[in-house]
Design a protein around this motif. Structure first.
Motif, PDB file in Angstrom:
ATOM      1  N   ARG A   2      19.592 -20.327 -61.134  1.00 30.82           N
ATOM      2  CA  ARG A   2      20.253 -21.580 -62.126  1.00 30.82           C
ATOM      3  C   ARG A   2      21.957 -21.872 -62.178  1.00 30.82           C
ATOM      4  O   ARG A   2      22.287 -22.196 -61.950  1.00 30.82           O
ATOM      5  N   VAL A   3      22.489 -20.582 -61.021  1.00 32.63           N
ATOM      6  CA  VAL A   3      24.293 -20.320 -61.276  1.00 32.63           C
ATOM      7  C   VAL A   3      23.959 -21.541 -59.753  1.00 32.63           C
ATOM      8  O   VAL A   3      24.591 -22.196 -59.728  1.00 32.63           O
ATOM      9  N   VAL A   4      22.867 -21.766 -58.749  1.00 33.35           N
ATOM     10  CA  VAL A   4      22.732 -22.476 -57.794  1.00 33.35           C
ATOM     11  C   VAL A   4      22.658 -23.885 -58.711  1.00 33.35           C
ATOM     12  O   VAL A   4      23.302 -25.181 -58.309  1.00 33.35           O
ATOM     13  N   ARG A   5      22.014 -24.076 -59.402  1.00 33.98           N
ATOM     14  CA  ARG A   5      21.078 -25.711 -60.233  1.00 33.98           C
ATOM     15  C   ARG A   5      22.066 -26.161 -60.207  1.00 33.98           C
ATOM     16  O   ARG A   5      23.037 -27.781 -60.966  1.00 33.98           O
ATOM     17  N   ALA A   6      22.922 -24.926 -61.275  1.00 33.25           N
ATOM     18  CA  ALA A   6      24.024 -25.181 -62.346  1.00 33.25           C
ATOM     19  C   ALA A   6      25.677 -25.628 -61.160  1.00 33.25           C
ATOM     20  O   ALA A   6      26.609 -26.967 -61.255  1.00 33.25           O
ATOM     21  N   SER A   7      25.749 -25.264 -59.990  1.00 33.23           N
ATOM     22  CA  SER A   7      26.554 -25.449 -59.220  1.00 33.23           C
ATOM     23  C   SER A   7      26.491 -26.764 -58.851  1.00 33.23           C
ATOM     24  O   SER A   7      27.511 -27.410 -58.288  1.00 33.23           O
ATOM     25  N   PHE A   8      25.499 -27.617 -58.421  1.00 23.83           N
ATOM     26  CA  PHE A   8      25.016 -28.654 -57.231  1.00 23.83           C
ATOM     27  C   PHE A   8      24.624 -30.252 -59.075  1.00 23.83           C
ATOM     28  O   PHE A   8      24.298 -31.121 -58.397  1.00 23.83           O
TER      29      PHE A   8
ATOM     30  N   ASN B 242      40.069 -24.947 -59.175  1.00 22.12           N
ATOM     31  CA  ASN B 242      39.878 -26.308 -58.976  1.00 22.12           C
ATOM     32  C   ASN B 242      38.222 -25.806 -57.936  1.00 22.12           C
ATOM     33  O   ASN B 242      37.627 -27.164 -57.194  1.00 22.12           O
ATOM     34  N   VAL B 243      37.772 -24.966 -57.953  1.00 22.46           N
ATOM     35  CA  VAL B 243      36.436 -24.571 -56.385  1.00 22.46           C
ATOM     36  C   VAL B 243      35.211 -25.381 -57.042  1.00 22.46           C
ATOM     37  O   VAL B 243      34.554 -25.413 -58.087  1.00 22.46           O
ATOM     38  N   ARG B 244      34.299 -26.422 -55.869  1.00 24.03           N
ATOM     39  CA  ARG B 244      33.496 -26.946 -55.758  1.00 24.03           C
ATOM     40  C   ARG B 244      32.255 -25.823 -55.425  1.00 24.03           C
ATOM     41  O   ARG B 244      32.518 -25.133 -54.378  1.00 24.03           O
ATOM     42  N   GLY B 245      30.837 -26.508 -56.404  1.00 22.90           N
ATOM     43  CA  GLY B 245      29.748 -25.711 -55.597  1.00 22.90           C
ATOM     44  C   GLY B 245      29.298 -26.216 -54.543  1.00 22.90           C
ATOM     45  O   GLY B 245      29.039 -25.320 -53.803  1.00 22.90           O
ATOM     46  N   GLU B 246      29.485 -27.576 -54.131  1.00 19.61           N
ATOM     47  CA  GLU B 246      28.805 -27.659 -52.973  1.00 19.61           C
ATOM     48  C   GLU B 246      29.757 -27.115 -51.593  1.00 19.61           C
ATOM     49  O   GLU B 246      29.731 -27.290 -50.502  1.00 19.61           O
ATOM     50  N   THR B 247      31.294 -26.281 -51.821  1.00 15.83           N
ATOM     51  CA  THR B 247      31.876 -25.500 -51.025  1.00 15.83           C
ATOM     52  C   THR B 247      31.026 -24.625 -50.541  1.00 15.83           C
ATOM     53  O   THR B 247      31.762 -23.784 -49.854  1.00 15.83           O
ATOM     54  N   LEU B 248      29.842 -23.806 -51.504  1.00 18.84           N
ATOM     55  CA  LEU B 248      29.851 -22.369 -51.402  1.00 18.84           C
ATOM     56  C   LEU B 248      28.471 -21.955 -51.089  1.00 18.84           C
ATOM     57  O   LEU B 248      27.496 -22.717 -50.358  1.00 18.84           O
ATOM     58  N   GLY B 249      28.269 -20.967 -49.940  1.00 13.24           N
ATOM     59  CA  GLY B 249      27.428 -20.504 -49.679  1.00 13.24           C
ATOM     60  C   GLY B 249      26.895 -19.388 -50.376  1.00 13.24           C
ATOM     61  O   GLY B 249      27.001 -19.088 -51.383  1.00 13.24           O
ATOM     62  N   ILE B 250      25.198 -19.226 -50.098  1.00 15.25           N
ATOM     63  CA  ILE B 250      24.332 -18.320 -50.161  1.00 15.25           C
ATOM     64  C   ILE B 250      25.399 -16.711 -50.488  1.00 15.25           C
ATOM     65  O   ILE B 250      25.177 -16.094 -52.116  1.00 15.25           O
TER      66      ILE B 250
END
Length: 217
Positions: free
Chosen positions: A152-158, A193-201
């Protein structure tokens, strides 16, 4: 064992493979087929390898099914549209990286093998294909306490790629709100200001576990 939905091909396959006594053709839709039963019946439940040229328009549903159903699969080697192969194996921070990248990399270790140009086919498609292998992870090197919260976190992040991650989390977890989302990210040590697409698992793991811990309080 091969699974083919197109009835027009069954007679052709039967004729072509007639001399082999170790081949079975199942005329079914793989998305509706009970694959666990097939593997149990045909391979005594032993781990199998999947190989296929996947139809481009249902690549994602097929791979999702193969990975989510907890099947005894060693690895998956498939030919797909090149862009999809690149998306599956993409690294954080790249243009191809997305929720499906994280999903596939959670269950497997993807490796791009080679491209297949249009002139290898007759008639020629308008796209280049790519062959990719997905080796099932024997051990996942993370401590993800709740898989549902993690995805759910992953989907929300993207869901909001061009916006701050706090906006996506606030939208995906209404109970957090903007303030709660910002608190979670600060607690995890991420900049505002972190963006989801910069994060890994590992980073998504940290966020998901923090949200889960907050729920338990």
């Amino acid at each position: 064992v091969t699974i083919e939905i197109d009835e027009r091909l069954i007679d052709v396959l039967d004729c072509t493979l007639a001399e082999y006594d170790n081949v079975k053709i199942i005329n079914e839709d793989i998305l509706k087929l009970d694959l666990k039963k097939v593997i149990d019946d045909e391979f005594n439940g032993e781990k199998v390898s999947i190989a296929a040229n996947l139809p481009y328009y249902i690549t994602t549903p097929i791979i999702t099914k193969l990975l989510e159903e907890k099947l005894p699969i060693k690895n998956i080697v498939v030919m797909v549209q090149k862009e999809v192969a690149q998306r599956i194996a993409a690294a954080p921070g790249t243009a191809d990286y997305g929720a499906f990248s994280v999903f596939c990399q959670y269950y497997t270790e993807p490796e791009l093998l080679f491209d297949v140009p249009p002139n290898c086919f007759l008639p020629q498609p308008k796209v280049t294909s790519g062959v990719i292998t997905l080796s099932r992870r024997q051990v996942r090197p993370w401590d993800i306490r709740d898989q549902d919260i993690f995805f759910r976190v992953v989907r929300a992040s993207f869901a909001m790629r061009r916006k701050k991650l706090s906006n996506g989390l606030a939208s995906g977890f209404a109970e957090l709100g903007k303030t709660g989302a910002e608190e979670i990210l600060k607690e995890c040590g991420f900049p505002e200001n972190v963006r989801g697409e910069t994060l890994g698992i590992p980073e998504f793991e940290k966020i998901a576990n923090a949200i889960g811990a907050r729920r338990e309080k």
